[in-house]
Design a protein around this motif. Structure first.
Motif, PDB file in Angstrom:
ATOM      1  N   LYS A  11      63.427  47.644  -2.479  1.00  0.00           N
ATOM      2  CA  LYS A  11      64.570  47.577  -3.374  1.00  0.00           C
ATOM      3  C   LYS A  11      65.614  48.629  -3.019  1.00  0.00           C
ATOM      4  O   LYS A  11      66.818  48.385  -3.146  1.00  0.00           O
ATOM      5  N   ARG A  30      71.426  51.398  -2.835  1.00  0.00           N
ATOM      6  CA  ARG A  30      71.187  50.214  -3.661  1.00  0.00           C
ATOM      7  C   ARG A  30      70.583  50.618  -5.006  1.00  0.00           C
ATOM      8  O   ARG A  30      69.885  51.628  -5.111  1.00  0.00           O
ATOM      9  N   SER A  32      68.506  48.778  -8.421  1.00  0.00           N
ATOM     10  CA  SER A  32      67.876  47.585  -8.985  1.00  0.00           C
ATOM     11  C   SER A  32      67.676  47.779 -10.480  1.00  0.00           C
ATOM     12  O   SER A  32      67.567  48.902 -10.979  1.00  0.00           O
ATOM     13  N   VAL A  37      67.775  43.509  -7.283  1.00  0.00           N
ATOM     14  CA  VAL A  37      68.701  44.406  -6.596  1.00  0.00           C
ATOM     15  C   VAL A  37      70.118  43.933  -6.885  1.00  0.00           C
ATOM     16  O   VAL A  37      70.478  42.778  -6.609  1.00  0.00           O
TER      17      VAL A  37
END
Length: 342
Positions: A11, A30, A32, A37
């Motif tokens: 993720k 990133r 999530s 995500v």
């Protein structure tokens, strides 16, 4: 240079294997939520996660060793340069490493114990929902009359199975954890699995106690957190299930902490100054994002909605504040110099 070593992505992190058998974790920006995500990144989030993990790995090494070996991207180019030099080739310009600095960990390979080692010290999140319905948290009975965000009489260990990306972790009891570990260990021996599970529980509770005390000294409450453990490899090989040919005399001897530790992604941090039981608490984590998402017409399946600028900025500010308050370090200096220092 990294494309050839790529193994897989999670993720948040991208996993690579270096040619000497060590693993390289690169923390992206990133984010999530609800196991999805999101399409929007949070600037410098990967560096916050890496910097905090580096800090906590150093603080907790006396309780359990960990997988961290190096954090400088120079180690990547140095190895390639040595190989090229030995072959009589000219050393090329590897290009800027600024995007990697502060967000990588070079690690010992390990077989991942398929358990999330969760420790809860306060009544929040899914634990609060279960308590209201049954008076228990992950099947553990608790005293009647507790309020949301109340401190528990003592921290509790509530393991969960590790789910594949996009799926939800499943809370399980300790006996189920033993069975789960037994099915993963070579030979499926319950005795070995029970010893390993008990060791993980004991170390997880000690880790939580130490981290709670350190965070409290910085005016932060550690409501709950999760740890991931692995069995260190005695010789480099491609990561995978623990194999009978590699079985040590005692699995506990090779137990190490892996992945990240005590970050806003793996923990629930609250500001002690504004703490008030009986209601949800403001968190130094992605709860700010979850709260915004809960108000959107979204079914909590991929793809998630793009985050507005104010949510991105607010989330980054919370992550950076957690880094600075917990470590006592200056985040801007961490960005410039890749050091955790005032």
């Amino acid at each position: 240079m990294l494309a050839e070593s790529y193994l897989r992505s999670g993720k948040v992190r991208d996993l690579h294997m270096l040619d000497d058998g060590r693993l390289l974790l690169v923390a992206s920006d990133r984010i999530s939520a609800f196991d999805v995500v999101l399409p929007t990144t949070i600037p410098d989030k990967g560096r916050v996660l890496t910097g905090l993990s580096r800090f906590w790995f150093a603080e907790t090494a006396a309780i359990v060793p960990n997988h961290l070996l190096d954090t400088s991207p120079d180690v990547l180019t140095a190895r390639f340069a040595d190989e090229l030099r030995a072959a009589g080739h000219e050393i090329p310009d590897f290009g800027p490493l600024d995007d990697l600095r502060g967000r990588i960990m070079v690690c010992r390979p390990a077989s991942v114990v398929p358990i999330e080692a969760v420790v809860r010290g306060y009544l929040a999140g899914s634990g609060w929902k279960e308590y209201r319905a049954t008076g228990t948290v992950c099947g553990i009975p608790l005293p009647a009359g507790l309020r949301e965000s109340d401190r528990l009489p003592e921290p509790i260990f509530t393991p969960a199975t590790k789910a594949e990306m996009g799926a939800h972790d499943e809370n399980i009891g300790f006996d189920a954890m033993i069975e789960h570990v037994a099915g993963w260990l070579p030979g499926g021996g319950r005795g070995a699995a029970e010893r390993l599970a008990e060791d993980i529980r004991e170390r997880a509770l000690r880790l939580y106690a130490l981290a709670s005390a350190i965070a409290a000294g910085r005016g932060i409450l550690l409501a709950d957190t999760k740890f991931e453990f692995g069995l260190a490899e005695t010789r480099p090989r491609t990561p995978g299930p623990y194999r009978s040919g590699d079985e040590p005399t005692d699995h506990r001897e090779d137990l190490i902490l892996i992945d990240e530790i005590l970050t806003p992604d793996s923990s629930r941090f609250w500001d002690a100054a504004s703490y008030e039981p009986g209601r949800p608490q403001a968190s130094f984590d992605k709860q700010f994002v979850r709260d915004w998402l809960e108000a959107q017409p979204w079914g909590k399946t991929a793809p998630g909605p793009a985050l507005p600028d104010d949510v991105v900025e607010g989330t980054r500010a919370r992550y950076v504040e957690a880094f600075e308050r917990i470590t006592g370090a200056d985040f801007d200096r961490y960005l410039r110099e890749d050091v955790i220092a005032p």
